[in-house]
Design a protein around this motif. Sequence first.
Motif, PDB file in Angstrom:
ATOM      1  N   CYS A   1     -50.439   4.527  -7.711  1.00 24.75           N
ATOM      2  CA  CYS A   1     -51.319   5.646  -6.926  1.00 24.75           C
ATOM      3  C   CYS A   1     -52.779   6.387  -7.497  1.00 24.75           C
ATOM      4  O   CYS A   1     -52.859   6.009  -8.508  1.00 24.75           O
ATOM      5  CB  CYS A   1     -50.327   7.203  -6.722  1.00 24.75           C
ATOM      6  SG  CYS A   1     -49.753   7.284  -8.642  1.00 24.75           S
TER       7      CYS A   1
ATOM      8  N   THR B   1     -51.617  16.017  -6.142  1.00 20.60           N
ATOM      9  CA  THR B   1     -51.293  15.160  -5.304  1.00 20.60           C
ATOM     10  C   THR B   1     -51.021  13.594  -5.988  1.00 20.60           C
ATOM     11  O   THR B   1     -52.567  13.175  -6.425  1.00 20.60           O
ATOM     12  CB  THR B   1     -52.387  15.132  -4.094  1.00 20.60           C
ATOM     13  OG1 THR B   1     -53.830  14.650  -4.554  1.00 20.60           O
ATOM     14  CG2 THR B   1     -52.439  17.030  -3.715  1.00 20.60           C
TER      15      THR B   1
ATOM     16  N   GLU C   1     -51.678  10.142  -3.808  1.00 17.72           N
ATOM     17  CA  GLU C   1     -51.689   9.261  -3.049  1.00 17.72           C
ATOM     18  C   GLU C   1     -51.387   7.749  -3.298  1.00 17.72           C
ATOM     19  O   GLU C   1     -52.522   6.709  -4.153  1.00 17.72           O
ATOM     20  CB  GLU C   1     -53.472   9.655  -2.436  1.00 17.72           C
ATOM     21  CG  GLU C   1     -54.031   8.698  -1.388  1.00 17.72           C
ATOM     22  CD  GLU C   1     -55.518   9.332  -0.869  1.00 17.72           C
ATOM     23  OE1 GLU C   1     -55.519   8.699  -0.189  1.00 17.72           O
ATOM     24  OE2 GLU C   1     -55.523   9.805  -1.458  1.00 17.72           O
TER      25      GLU C   1
ATOM     26  N   THR D   1     -50.069  10.724   1.124  1.00 18.10           N
ATOM     27  CA  THR D   1     -50.469  11.409   0.115  1.00 18.10           C
ATOM     28  C   THR D   1     -48.686  12.801  -0.192  1.00 18.10           C
ATOM     29  O   THR D   1     -48.709  13.123   0.728  1.00 18.10           O
ATOM     30  CB  THR D   1     -51.455  12.712   0.058  1.00 18.10           C
ATOM     31  OG1 THR D   1     -52.229  11.759   0.769  1.00 18.10           O
ATOM     32  CG2 THR D   1     -51.440  13.857  -0.590  1.00 18.10           C
TER      33      THR D   1
END
Length: 315
Positions: free
Chosen positions: A30, A40, A42, A47
Amino acid sequence: MTTVAQRHASSPRELTRVAERISFLYLERCVVHRDDNAITAEDADGTSHIPAATIGTLLLGPGTRITHQAMSVLAESGAAVAWVGEQGVRYYAGGRALSRSSALLEAQASRWANRRTRLEVARAMYRLRFPEEDPSGLSRLELLGHEGKRVRDCYRQQAERTGVRWRGRQYVPGDFTAGDAPNQAVTAAGQCMYGVAHAVVAALGCSTGLGFVHSGHELSFVLDIADLYKTDIGIPVAFDVAAEGDHDIGSRTRRALRDAINRTRLLDRCVNDIKQLLVPEGESSDGENDDRVTLQSDRDAAVAAGKNYADEMTW
């Protein structure tokens, strides 16, 4: 929205206490970025937002990328970051202390610098691990011998408890798959415990390199602290995982250890143990939570910073 450069650094009292944080969070495949004071993660599924101040150690597995802004907010939050190899083997970690005070660091350096108190701390560490045994009077070599026997006995006892066949500790640095299932689980548990210990040591502002049992490595004190919970938590969890099968040992061990750490409130215990080892009962730890700078004067006195002392001199 203000820019990152315009945000003020959080004070120690604004940050989540390390004992109340998530012990560690593992991410893989990610992109880790920043959104205000959260990070975050993603990936192809979307997300996820994670408050940075609630993380003890962020484990970044294979296929992860992290931005400069994400590292900035993690450092400001006092979270340790570990880049973890396949199956959790090998890591590089860093972080920023939650406390701005050097009180614990100075206490650690003071006790480390004296040969007598350094041995006293090593004995106290042994006593924390095996409270039914009195290490008073034991030499360094005797401590190592007693510790080695107790760990070997722990392996044997856990093998008998879980029914796992144990052929002895086998670990090839850099080759996680070289060992059998119980050895892989022990290795994975050990790596996670090192990450957790590193997060706590860094968050408290202590030196990772000034060890009382281990020596000569930048993480000597981290290894000391992680070993306090090896026979109590790490090894039993590893054998429980190995008893359930030899598939996906690394990730199953991490999840089981995460649950055990939360169940036993290990972060709280780890913080208290470090403080007790470095500042024993009866000694003062004043200034531990202070966010101030002083100047050293004569006879170990501390005077206020931000003042010119030229007028106080007798020329």
